[in-house]
Scaffold this active site. Structure first.
Site, PDB file in Angstrom:
ATOM      1  N   MET A 322       2.064  -3.968  -8.019  1.00  0.00           N
ATOM      2  CA  MET A 322       0.761  -3.882  -8.670  1.00  0.00           C
ATOM      3  C   MET A 322       0.761  -2.846  -9.797  1.00  0.00           C
ATOM      4  SD  MET A 322      -0.863  -6.231  -7.221  1.00  0.00           S
ATOM      5  CE  MET A 322      -2.530  -6.040  -7.822  1.00  0.00           C
ATOM      6  N   GLU A 400      -0.363   0.916   1.000  1.00  0.00           N
ATOM      7  CA  GLU A 400      -1.690   0.796   1.623  1.00  0.00           C
ATOM      8  C   GLU A 400      -1.748   1.690   2.870  1.00  0.00           C
ATOM      9  OE1 GLU A 400      -4.068  -0.540   0.161  1.00  0.00           O
ATOM     10  OE2 GLU A 400      -5.375  -1.734   1.422  1.00  0.00           O
ATOM     11  N   SER A 427      -6.502  -2.924  -1.426  1.00  0.00           N
ATOM     12  CA  SER A 427      -7.055  -4.261  -1.232  1.00  0.00           C
ATOM     13  C   SER A 427      -7.897  -4.344   0.029  1.00  0.00           C
ATOM     14  CB  SER A 427      -5.936  -5.300  -1.195  1.00  0.00           C
ATOM     15  OG  SER A 427      -4.873  -4.865  -0.389  1.00  0.00           O
ATOM     16  N   HIS A 448      -9.909  -3.229  -8.133  1.00  0.00           N
ATOM     17  CA  HIS A 448      -9.055  -4.129  -7.366  1.00  0.00           C
ATOM     18  C   HIS A 448      -8.508  -5.224  -8.284  1.00  0.00           C
ATOM     19  CE1 HIS A 448      -8.851  -7.388  -3.983  1.00  0.00           C
ATOM     20  NE2 HIS A 448      -7.676  -6.858  -4.218  1.00  0.00           N
TER      21      HIS A 448
HETATM   22  P1  NAI Z   1       4.447  -1.950  -3.520  1.00  0.00           P
HETATM   23  O1  NAI Z   1       5.042  -1.595  -2.216  1.00  0.00           O
HETATM   24  O2  NAI Z   1       5.083  -2.994  -4.346  1.00  0.00           O
HETATM   25  O3  NAI Z   1       4.349  -0.645  -4.424  1.00  0.00           O
HETATM   26  C1  NAI Z   1       3.941   0.607  -3.977  1.00  0.00           C
HETATM   27  C2  NAI Z   1       4.648   1.639  -4.807  1.00  0.00           C
HETATM   28  O4  NAI Z   1       4.094   2.914  -4.501  1.00  0.00           O
HETATM   29  C3  NAI Z   1       6.153   1.734  -4.531  1.00  0.00           C
HETATM   30  O5  NAI Z   1       6.863   1.662  -5.739  1.00  0.00           O
HETATM   31  C4  NAI Z   1       6.305   3.086  -3.885  1.00  0.00           C
HETATM   32  O6  NAI Z   1       7.544   3.707  -4.192  1.00  0.00           O
HETATM   33  C5  NAI Z   1       5.145   3.853  -4.466  1.00  0.00           C
HETATM   34  N1  NAI Z   1       4.760   4.985  -3.655  1.00  0.00           N
HETATM   35  C6  NAI Z   1       4.608   5.040  -2.318  1.00  0.00           C
HETATM   36  N2  NAI Z   1       4.244   6.286  -1.941  1.00  0.00           N
HETATM   37  C7  NAI Z   1       4.167   7.013  -3.055  1.00  0.00           C
HETATM   38  C8  NAI Z   1       3.847   8.375  -3.311  1.00  0.00           C
HETATM   39  N3  NAI Z   1       3.531   9.208  -2.320  1.00  0.00           N
HETATM   40  N4  NAI Z   1       3.865   8.794  -4.580  1.00  0.00           N
HETATM   41  C9  NAI Z   1       4.182   7.959  -5.573  1.00  0.00           C
HETATM   42  N5  NAI Z   1       4.507   6.675  -5.393  1.00  0.00           N
HETATM   43  C10 NAI Z   1       4.491   6.199  -4.139  1.00  0.00           C
HETATM   44  O7  NAI Z   1       2.926  -2.294  -3.204  1.00  0.00           O
HETATM   45  P2  NAI Z   1       1.894  -3.147  -4.064  1.00  0.00           P
HETATM   46  O8  NAI Z   1       1.917  -4.531  -3.591  1.00  0.00           O
HETATM   47  O9  NAI Z   1       2.093  -2.870  -5.507  1.00  0.00           O
HETATM   48  O10 NAI Z   1       0.514  -2.542  -3.577  1.00  0.00           O
HETATM   49  C11 NAI Z   1       0.050  -1.297  -4.009  1.00  0.00           C
HETATM   50  C12 NAI Z   1      -1.420  -1.162  -3.680  1.00  0.00           C
HETATM   51  O11 NAI Z   1      -2.140  -2.234  -4.282  1.00  0.00           O
HETATM   52  C13 NAI Z   1      -1.741  -1.233  -2.198  1.00  0.00           C
HETATM   53  O12 NAI Z   1      -2.832  -0.384  -1.936  1.00  0.00           O
HETATM   54  C14 NAI Z   1      -2.149  -2.659  -1.996  1.00  0.00           C
HETATM   55  O13 NAI Z   1      -2.991  -2.847  -0.910  1.00  0.00           O
HETATM   56  C15 NAI Z   1      -2.876  -2.939  -3.310  1.00  0.00           C
HETATM   57  N6  NAI Z   1      -2.980  -4.335  -3.708  1.00  0.00           N
HETATM   58  C16 NAI Z   1      -1.933  -5.185  -3.542  1.00  0.00           C
HETATM   59  C17 NAI Z   1      -2.043  -6.505  -3.930  1.00  0.00           C
HETATM   60  C18 NAI Z   1      -0.888  -7.429  -3.772  1.00  0.00           C
HETATM   61  O14 NAI Z   1      -1.064  -8.647  -3.968  1.00  0.00           O
HETATM   62  N7  NAI Z   1       0.301  -6.954  -3.463  1.00  0.00           N
HETATM   63  C19 NAI Z   1      -3.281  -7.033  -4.527  1.00  0.00           C
HETATM   64  C20 NAI Z   1      -4.281  -6.020  -4.732  1.00  0.00           C
HETATM   65  C21 NAI Z   1      -4.128  -4.738  -4.304  1.00  0.00           C
END
Ligand code: NAI
Length: 711
Positions: A322, A400, A427, A448
């Site tokens: 995201m 998340e 989300s 979002h």
């Molecule tokens: P992802 O797992 O692809 O990315 C998360 C990123 O955050 C990773 O690169 C990770 O290294 C980084 N990260 C984790 N802890 C960290 C920290 N303490 N400091 C800095 N970076 C850190 O996850 P994704 O899918 O991108 O989701 C991210 C957020 O967006 C979540 O809250 C999710 O619920 C939300 N979301 C996801 C959707 C989806 O379709 N995947 C849609 C809408 C919202």
């Protein structure tokens, strides 16, 4: 509205110039003025030919929908108006003198139909120009001769997709398709039109279809035409499932119209056009896809009296799927982006996502190498919170997980000006709870995004309990800046989109648990107009993720948690059978190497199918899958999660592909009628469970004879 001049060489110019509007549009008044100018030019013997053009940046953008809706309240009057417009364009064609259209910019819908009526179509070499007949995208059809002239001009097989898909093409593509005759430098446009009129045009002003012996290429009574229509009808059915009458009418206009002379064909078109204007599908699509999305893009619900925020630099925490997508969208809009992750490698990987998208654009010539370098130069991949200094907005997209989110919120806020906004892309986690980690909850908000961010145009803005009007207004300015469409909702578990979307998937899983044939469930989803069936969707979202969200919700809600019929299905699939979804190539479907997914052959072993005689009717399954979404949305309205019902409709169509012909989750209730909807939901609740019980809001509306939208 229309300027009329005649020059010394006897060439008249009819110039569209609606000074009180940003674009020229066809409505009652402008058509009357155009008619008057056309009559003058035809009647004046000294006029040797006519240039039709525009004094504005674009040519004519199409019909004025406000005027069209008003005029179509009475079908008989609408038909007379349509006949009159057809006659005007026929009078141009049969004027006995040449009409050349100088297409200076975009010509869409009625605008392009004017071009089709002229004898020569000359376009300026303007990269911004779009040409096409997009009426089908709002439930209509080209009703000013388009369905008759375009297939006669370029053939049925090329014309049908242009009209059925409502494609808009650039001038070069239009030239290649034969939709226009030539392209010239903008400065030479009018001179070239005039030269054509005085030379070739003097003998070249009889349309092919007004010449003796003309045959429509690929009419249905030709061998090639028979093939085109047979395949075309099957493809159309597969795509629309019969839900879009206007698409069927376009087919019929072309099929029937190509078998008769043009004047009869135009009458056929008028009748189908008026039928479209009277359809609930067109009203739903015009309301939601045109007016409500337009209002959302104009930020109609933005709190007043907050100065517009201009953005230069934003921060993104978490460079995963995201975060990387948001970085792309923001940098594409010219913003500096600080993309932060816990390791430099992850941050770089997030930036590389933009590089890969830009590479594709360079390859397809939609961007230059320089554009690519410029946009990538805007993104700083980092692990250092110091780099966030000077950001007007920071969007958090880390895992998340409440604790991680709280931690990054604190670290980021330490670097930000007190006025900066902090947004979470969560989300599922309620925003007001996440805001507890913030030292300035008034500046905390939910933004979002949807995946994949570069292609999904919607952003659901979530107002927490303490979010200020100012923060909301400024967040809306950001969404507009990155050219996405905002809807605004109040905080609640799953907000609006995730909450209602989940009901569709859950209902599908519940049907499976009841012993309904999987293929029936999936086909019902598609026949309902949803992009994919609920089981396929569950696979795509990931069964594991859905199971995890449920487990978390159960933990959060304690005794208040009410499991639905889908819970045991998820537990069985994830915990016992280890089928996690599409990513793992194992879910309700199998994903073999040939790329042709199919329902898992052993599904029946774990979810025994009821005998044929006990299977529900297709219509009943469709009703459950659609009504569950609308009734949940009504609850969101009652609970004030939805603030403006237009946002509910826009969010459902743009967020998860709720069928546009139903107008969105709320328009769907109006279309059924609030009173009948309540009655049907009561019956569904009795048979299938309390999740269908209509909220009090709907009962009160039904009792008071009210609807969500005015008639
Ligand atoms: P992802 O797992 O692809 O990315 C998360 C990123 O955050 C990773 O690169 C990770 O290294 C980084 N990260 C984790 N802890 C960290 C920290 N303490 N400091 C800095 N970076 C850190 O996850 P994704 O899918 O991108 O989701 C991210 C957020 O967006 C979540 O809250 C999710 O619920 C939300 N979301 C996801 C959707 C989806 O379709 N995947 C849609 C809408 C919202």
């Amino acid at each position: 509205m229309i300027d009329y001049t005649v020059d010394g060489d006897g060439v008249a110019s009819i110039t569209w110039n609606m000074t009180d509007r940003s674009m020229n549009v066809m409505n009652k008044a402008s058509i009357a003025a155009f008619r008057e100018a056309v009559d003058k030019a035809i009647q004046d013997k000294a006029v040797k030919g006519v240039i039709v053009t525009s004094a504005k940046a674009d040519f004519v953008a199409g019909g004025d929908l406000v005027s069209m809706l008003e005029e179509s309240k009475d079908a008989a009057r609408a038909l007379q108006n349509s006949f009159a417009l057809q006659k005007l364009f026929r009078d141009i064609e049969k004027a006995g003198k040449p009409f050349a259209v100088a297409i200076n910019g975009t010509a869409l819908g009625g605008g392009y139909e004017i071009c089709l009526a002229c004898h020569r179509r000359i376009a300026a070499d303007n990269p911004k120009t779009l040409i096409g007949l997009p009426e089908a995208t709002i439930g209509l059809l080209p009703g000013a001769g388009g369905t008759q002239r375009l297939p006669r001009l370029i053939g049925v097989s090329k014309a049908l997709p242009m009209m059925l898909e409502g494609k808009k093409v650039d001038a070069k593509t239009a030239l290649g398709l034969g939709m226009i005759d030539e392209i010239v430098a903008p400065a030479e446009l009018l001179a070239r039109a005039k030269a054509w009129i005085l030379n070739e045009g003097q003998t070249g002003h009889v349309k092919p279809w007004d010449q003796k012996g003309f045959r429509v290429p690929e009419a249905a009574n030709t061998p090639r035409g028979a093939q085109v229509f047979t395949a075309g009808n099957a493809m159309l059915r597969a795509k629309t499932m019969g839900n879009y009458p206007n698409a069927q009418y376009i087919m019929s206009c072309v099929y029937e119209g190509m078998l008769v002379d043009i004047d009869t064909g135009l009458k056929i078109e008028s009748r189908y056009f008026v039928a479209c204007t009277q359809s609930k599908e067109a009203r739903n699509m015009i309301r939601s896809l045109f007016f409500s999305i337009g209002d959302a893009n104009k930020l109609a619900n933005r709190p007043k009296n907050v100065p517009t925020q201009t953005y230069t630099k934003i921060g993104i925490l978490g460079a995963g799927m995201m975060g990387a997508g948001i970085a792309w969208s923001a940098s594409a809009a010219g913003l500096q982006v600080v993309l932060l992750d816990s390791t430099q490698e992850s941050a770089d990987k997030g930036k590389a996502y933009s590089a890969s998208l830009l590479d594709k654009r360079v390859k397809s010539k939609r961007a230059s190498e320089a554009d690519k370098e410029k946009q990538l130069g805007l993104i700083t991949a980092t692990t250092s919170y110091d780099d966030l200094k000077g950001c007007d907005l920071v969007i958090e997209a880390v895992f998340e997980d409440r604790a991680i989110k709280a931690d990054v919120t604190k670290k980021a806020e330490a670097q930000l000006a007190p006025t900066a906004i902090f947004a979470s892309n969560t989300s599922t986690l309620p925003i007001s709870g996440l805001a507890e980690a913030s030292s300035r909850p008034a500046n905390f908000i939910g933004l979002h995004f949807f995946s994949p961010v570069d292609r999904m145009p919607l952003v659901e803005i979530i107002r927490g309990k303490q979010t200020s009007d100012e923060t909301l207004a400024r967040a809306m300015d950001f969404v507009k800046k990155i050219r996405k469409t905002p809807i605004v909702v109040n905080d609640s578990r799953g907000f609006y989109t995730s909450r209602v979307f989940a009901t569709y998937v859950s209902e599908g899983l519940t049907l499976l648990a009841e012993g309904v044939t999987p293929a029936l469930i999936e086909n019902a989803g598609k026949a309902a107009g949803m992009p994919v069936g609920p089981l396929a969707l569950a696979d795509e979202v990931s069964l594991e993720l859905m199971h995890r969200v449920r487990t978390q919700t159960k933990k959060d809600l304690g005794d208040a948690y009410k499991p639905d019929g889908s819970a045991p299905v998820l537990s069985l699939m994830v915990e016992k059978l280890g089928r996690m979804g599409k990513k793992a190539a194992k879910g309700f479907y199998e994903y073999p190497a040939d790329g042709k997914k199919r329902l898992w052959t052993e599904l029946g072993k774990h979810f025994p199918v009821k005998p044929e005689s006990e299977q529900p009717a297709l219509a009943d399954v469709i009703k459950r899958l659609v009504y569950i979404q609308s009734v949940e949305t009504a609850r969101c309205v009652e609970e004030n999660v939805i603030i403006d019902v237009r946002d509910a409709d826009v969010g459902s169509i743009m967020g998860w592909g709720f069928p546009p012909f139903r107008g969105g989750t709320i328009s769907n209730i109006d279309t059924v009628g609030v009173q009948p909807f309540v009655t049907e939901c009561d019956a569904l609740a009795q048979k299938h469970g309390a999740r269908f019980t209509p909220p009090k809001l709907l009962r009160d509306m039904a009792a008071g004879g009210k609807s969500f939208y005015a008639a």
